[in-house]
Design a protein around this motif. Structure first.
Motif, PDB file in Angstrom:
ATOM      1  N   LYS A 145       0.869  -1.030   0.095  1.00 24.33           N
ATOM      2  CA  LYS A 145      -0.050  -0.190   0.071  1.00 24.33           C
ATOM      3  C   LYS A 145       0.745   1.326  -0.067  1.00 24.33           C
ATOM      4  O   LYS A 145       1.748   1.420   0.811  1.00 24.33           O
ATOM      5  CB  LYS A 145      -0.749   0.003   1.080  1.00 24.33           C
ATOM      6  CG  LYS A 145      -1.950  -0.801   1.330  1.00 24.33           C
ATOM      7  CD  LYS A 145      -2.642  -0.780   2.388  1.00 24.33           C
ATOM      8  CE  LYS A 145      -3.696  -2.027   2.577  1.00 24.33           C
ATOM      9  NZ  LYS A 145      -4.663  -2.041   3.674  1.00 24.33           N
ATOM     10  N   SER A 146       0.466   2.294  -0.712  1.00 23.48           N
ATOM     11  CA  SER A 146       1.487   3.520  -0.746  1.00 23.48           C
ATOM     12  C   SER A 146       0.418   4.486   0.041  1.00 23.48           C
ATOM     13  O   SER A 146      -0.606   4.418  -0.018  1.00 23.48           O
ATOM     14  CB  SER A 146       1.373   4.131  -2.264  1.00 23.48           C
ATOM     15  OG  SER A 146       0.225   4.444  -2.810  1.00 23.48           O
ATOM     16  N   LYS A 147       1.204   5.261   0.697  1.00 22.07           N
ATOM     17  CA  LYS A 147       0.536   6.360   1.447  1.00 22.07           C
ATOM     18  C   LYS A 147       0.105   7.181   0.445  1.00 22.07           C
ATOM     19  O   LYS A 147       0.844   7.982  -0.153  1.00 22.07           O
ATOM     20  CB  LYS A 147       1.888   6.937   2.393  1.00 22.07           C
ATOM     21  CG  LYS A 147       1.302   7.953   3.449  1.00 22.07           C
ATOM     22  CD  LYS A 147       2.222   8.314   4.511  1.00 22.07           C
ATOM     23  CE  LYS A 147       1.735   9.671   5.168  1.00 22.07           C
ATOM     24  NZ  LYS A 147       2.719   9.941   6.124  1.00 22.07           N
ATOM     25  N   PRO A 148      -1.095   7.803   0.797  1.00 26.72           N
ATOM     26  CA  PRO A 148      -1.742   8.800   0.090  1.00 26.72           C
ATOM     27  C   PRO A 148      -1.029  10.240   0.258  1.00 26.72           C
ATOM     28  O   PRO A 148      -0.495  10.377   1.253  1.00 26.72           O
ATOM     29  CB  PRO A 148      -3.309   9.093   0.274  1.00 26.72           C
ATOM     30  CG  PRO A 148      -3.091   8.205   1.817  1.00 26.72           C
ATOM     31  CD  PRO A 148      -2.126   7.362   1.646  1.00 26.72           C
ATOM     32  N   ALA A 149      -0.910  10.901  -0.980  1.00 25.92           N
ATOM     33  CA  ALA A 149      -0.133  12.318  -0.632  1.00 25.92           C
ATOM     34  C   ALA A 149      -1.142  13.409   0.347  1.00 25.92           C
ATOM     35  O   ALA A 149      -2.378  13.104   0.178  1.00 25.92           O
ATOM     36  CB  ALA A 149      -0.125  12.876  -1.927  1.00 25.92           C
ATOM     37  N   SER A 178      -2.578  16.395   1.792  1.00 27.98           N
ATOM     38  CA  SER A 178      -3.520  17.424   1.096  1.00 27.98           C
ATOM     39  C   SER A 178      -2.663  18.886   1.351  1.00 27.98           C
ATOM     40  O   SER A 178      -1.739  19.064   2.357  1.00 27.98           O
ATOM     41  CB  SER A 178      -4.785  17.684   1.489  1.00 27.98           C
ATOM     42  OG  SER A 178      -4.762  18.226   2.919  1.00 27.98           O
TER      43      SER A 178
END
Length: 87
Positions: free
Chosen positions: A2-6, A8
């Motif tokens: 899983k990649s960490k969402p950027a 905001s």
């Protein structure tokens, strides 16, 4: 994996501001946060964040007002059409 969402722009701004305002933050780290925080200003202005909220810290509020003012006419806040029709 899983990649960490950027994060905001608002999350990044708040995280940087908290670090900059924390008296335990070393000066080199504080200086490293400045460009990251400033990079979020165009997105936050476009979202109208500074029309809705005011920074409580007077020094940071003044610094950011100076930064926003210094960016010139290209950076002036434009109000969304629906807000212009209401005022």
């Amino acid at each position: 994996m899983k990649s960490k969402p950027a994060a905001s722009p608002l999350e990044t701004f708040v995280a940087c501001a908290h670090q900059m305002l924390d008296p335990a933050t070393p000066e080199p780290v504080r200086r490293a946060m400045e460009p990251r925080l400033l990079a979020q200003l165009p997105a936050l202005r476009a979202l109208g964040v500074f029309e809705l909220f005011e920074l409580r810290d007077p020094a940071m509020r003044t610094w950011l007002a100076d930064e926003l003012e210094g960016r010139g006419a290209d950076f002036q806040q434009t109000r969304p059409v629906f807000l212009l029709q209401q005022t």
